[in-house]
Design a protein around this motif. Structure first.
Motif, short mmCIF file in Angstrom:
data_model
loop_
_atom_site.label_atom_id
_atom_site.label_comp_id
_atom_site.label_asym_id
_atom_site.label_seq_id
_atom_site.Cartn_x
_atom_site.Cartn_y
_atom_site.Cartn_z
N ALA A 49 15.97 13.25 -1.86
CA ALA A 49 16.37 12.53 -3.07
C ALA A 49 15.51 12.92 -4.26
CB ALA A 49 16.27 11.02 -2.85
N ILE A 50 16.11 12.83 -5.44
CA ILE A 50 15.33 12.85 -6.68
C ILE A 50 14.69 11.47 -6.80
CG2 ILE A 50 15.45 13.16 -9.19
CD1 ILE A 50 18.31 14.44 -8.56
N VAL A 51 13.44 11.39 -7.17
CA VAL A 51 12.76 10.11 -7.23
C VAL A 51 12.17 9.87 -8.62
CG1 VAL A 51 10.86 8.68 -6.34
CG2 VAL A 51 12.22 10.09 -4.77
N ILE A 52 12.49 8.72 -9.18
CA ILE A 52 11.83 8.24 -10.40
C ILE A 52 11.09 6.97 -10.02
CG2 ILE A 52 12.12 7.33 -12.74
CD1 ILE A 52 14.64 8.97 -12.99
N LYS A 60 15.59 -5.27 -10.34
CA LYS A 60 16.72 -4.39 -10.01
C LYS A 60 17.45 -3.93 -11.26
CE LYS A 60 20.79 -3.97 -7.08
NZ LYS A 60 21.69 -4.62 -6.09
N GLY A 61 17.60 -4.82 -12.24
CA GLY A 61 18.29 -4.45 -13.47
C GLY A 61 17.59 -3.31 -14.18
N ALA A 62 16.27 -3.38 -14.25
CA ALA A 62 15.51 -2.32 -14.90
C ALA A 62 15.65 -1.01 -14.13
CB ALA A 62 14.03 -2.72 -14.99
N ALA A 63 15.65 -1.09 -12.80
CA ALA A 63 15.80 0.12 -11.98
C ALA A 63 17.17 0.76 -12.20
CB ALA A 63 15.60 -0.23 -10.50
N LEU A 64 18.22 -0.06 -12.27
CA LEU A 64 19.55 0.49 -12.50
C LEU A 64 19.68 1.10 -13.88
CD1 LEU A 64 21.90 -2.15 -10.82
CD2 LEU A 64 21.42 0.17 -10.05
N ARG A 65 19.08 0.48 -14.89
CA ARG A 65 19.14 1.06 -16.23
C ARG A 65 18.46 2.42 -16.26
NH1 ARG A 65 17.93 -4.13 -18.09
NH2 ARG A 65 15.79 -3.54 -18.61
N THR A 66 17.34 2.56 -15.55
CA THR A 66 16.68 3.86 -15.45
C THR A 66 17.61 4.88 -14.81
OG1 THR A 66 14.45 2.89 -15.29
CG2 THR A 66 14.75 5.10 -14.39
N GLY A 67 18.28 4.47 -13.76
CA GLY A 67 19.22 5.37 -13.08
C GLY A 67 20.39 5.75 -13.96
N PHE A 68 20.94 4.79 -14.68
CA PHE A 68 22.08 5.07 -15.56
C PHE A 68 21.69 6.02 -16.70
CE2 PHE A 68 24.03 0.68 -14.43
CZ PHE A 68 24.45 1.18 -13.20
N TYR A 70 19.38 8.26 -16.58
CA TYR A 70 19.25 9.59 -15.98
C TYR A 70 20.63 10.23 -15.80
CZ TYR A 70 18.10 13.27 -12.62
OH TYR A 70 17.96 14.49 -11.98
N ALA A 71 21.59 9.45 -15.29
CA ALA A 71 22.94 9.97 -15.05
C ALA A 71 23.58 10.46 -16.33
CB ALA A 71 23.81 8.89 -14.40
#
Length: 290
Positions: A49-52, A60-68, A70-71
């Motif tokens: 996996a790519i890891v941030i 969880k909300g902050a983690a998803l925003r980071t992922g979005f 990146y996407a």
């Protein structure tokens, strides 16, 4: 279509490796390690996996925003979110992506209520989910499996979402945002399991109440007239009960109960103030949206 599978994770070293390995068959995998103190990041990287990594646990909300973010920066066409604890089956990712590929939806939610999987949900969780689902329906005017973390979104949906929640209320926040932006939402059936290693990382009662408080806050922000109207109605009902208790002795030849009468007046004033506040905030909310 280029697909990114985002896995928000916090102290999930026991399950993250297998989730990454299974998910890799369906796209690139990004693990957002939200300040774990175990080997979550290391194991996720070894699994491919790519890891941030967040330095501290931000929710969880902050983690998803980071992922979005990146996407969007890497021009992915489809994003899938899946929990890291093993409750969801990565083999079911194609079921969520299919409606996006066919152009039937912009936002797909994996639902535990469409194929009988809800029978596997412990009773106390089922009750909590019912409350949260109904609360989400109040805010979004749509009844879905609002707390399911197994979801898929088109790039179009990602570009339109404006999420403010940092914790688990982000699931509801996404539904409300999607409805406001006119995105097409669809549910597909998924399986779920609760015999996972870290199923009790948080006290279920305090966790559920925390999420509910956040959801109520979202209702107040998105539909203030509804929230303040309900509170106003409760104040008027309380005032009515107190007024009845104050005047009942008078009609039977007695005196008026002064304490109850004063209480009725206070709650009447509170009810009027709450209703006016709801009207004012509702106008402001409309101005902000426009």
């Amino acid at each position: 279509m280029r697909t990114l599978i985002i896995i928000p994770a916090y102290n999930e070293e026991l399950t993250i490796g297998s989730i990454v390995a299974l998910a890799k068959k369906y796209g690139d995998v990004l693990v957002v390690d939200d300040g774990s103190s175990d080997r979550t990041s290391e194991i996720a990287q070894k699994a491919g996996a790519i890891v941030i990594r967040h330095k501290t646990n931000s929710g969880k909300g902050a983690a998803l925003r980071t992922g979005f973010e990146y996407a969007l920066s890497k021009d992915y066409d489809v994003v899938v979110t899946i929990d890291a604890d093993g409750q969801h089956n990565p083999e079911e990712i194609p079921y969520l992506v299919e409606p996006l590929i066919k152009g039937e939806a912009d936002f797909v939610i994996g639902s535990r209520y469409l194929n009988g999987s809800k029978k596997k949900i412990p009773l106390y969780r089922r009750l909590g989910l019912w409350v949260l689902n109904k609360s989400t329906k109040v805010a979004s005017k749509m009844e879905v499996d609002s707390q399911s973390g197994f979801r898929a979104l088109r790039r179009k949906a990602l570009e339109k979402l404006n999420l403010s929640s940092s914790g688990y209320a982000v699931e509801t926040d996404m539904v409300i945002n999607a409805r406001e932006q006119g995105l097409r939402i669809k549910e597909v059936p998924i399986s779920v399991r609760y015999d996972v290693p870290n199923k009790h990382k948080k006290n279920p009662v305090s966790h559920g109440l925390g999420v509910l408080a956040s959801v109520v806050g979202l209702i107040g922000y998105k539909r203030p007239l509804l929230l303040f109207g309900v509170l106003s109605l409760m104040s008027f009902v309380t005032a009515g009960v107190l007024a009845y208790l104050a005047l009942q002795p008078y009609y039977h030849g007695g005196r008026v109960f002064l304490t109850q009468a004063i209480g009725a007046g206070i709650f009447t004033i509170i009810g009027i103030q709450l209703f006016v506040a709801g009207l004012t905030l509702n106008v402001l909310a409309k101005m902000v949206r426009e």
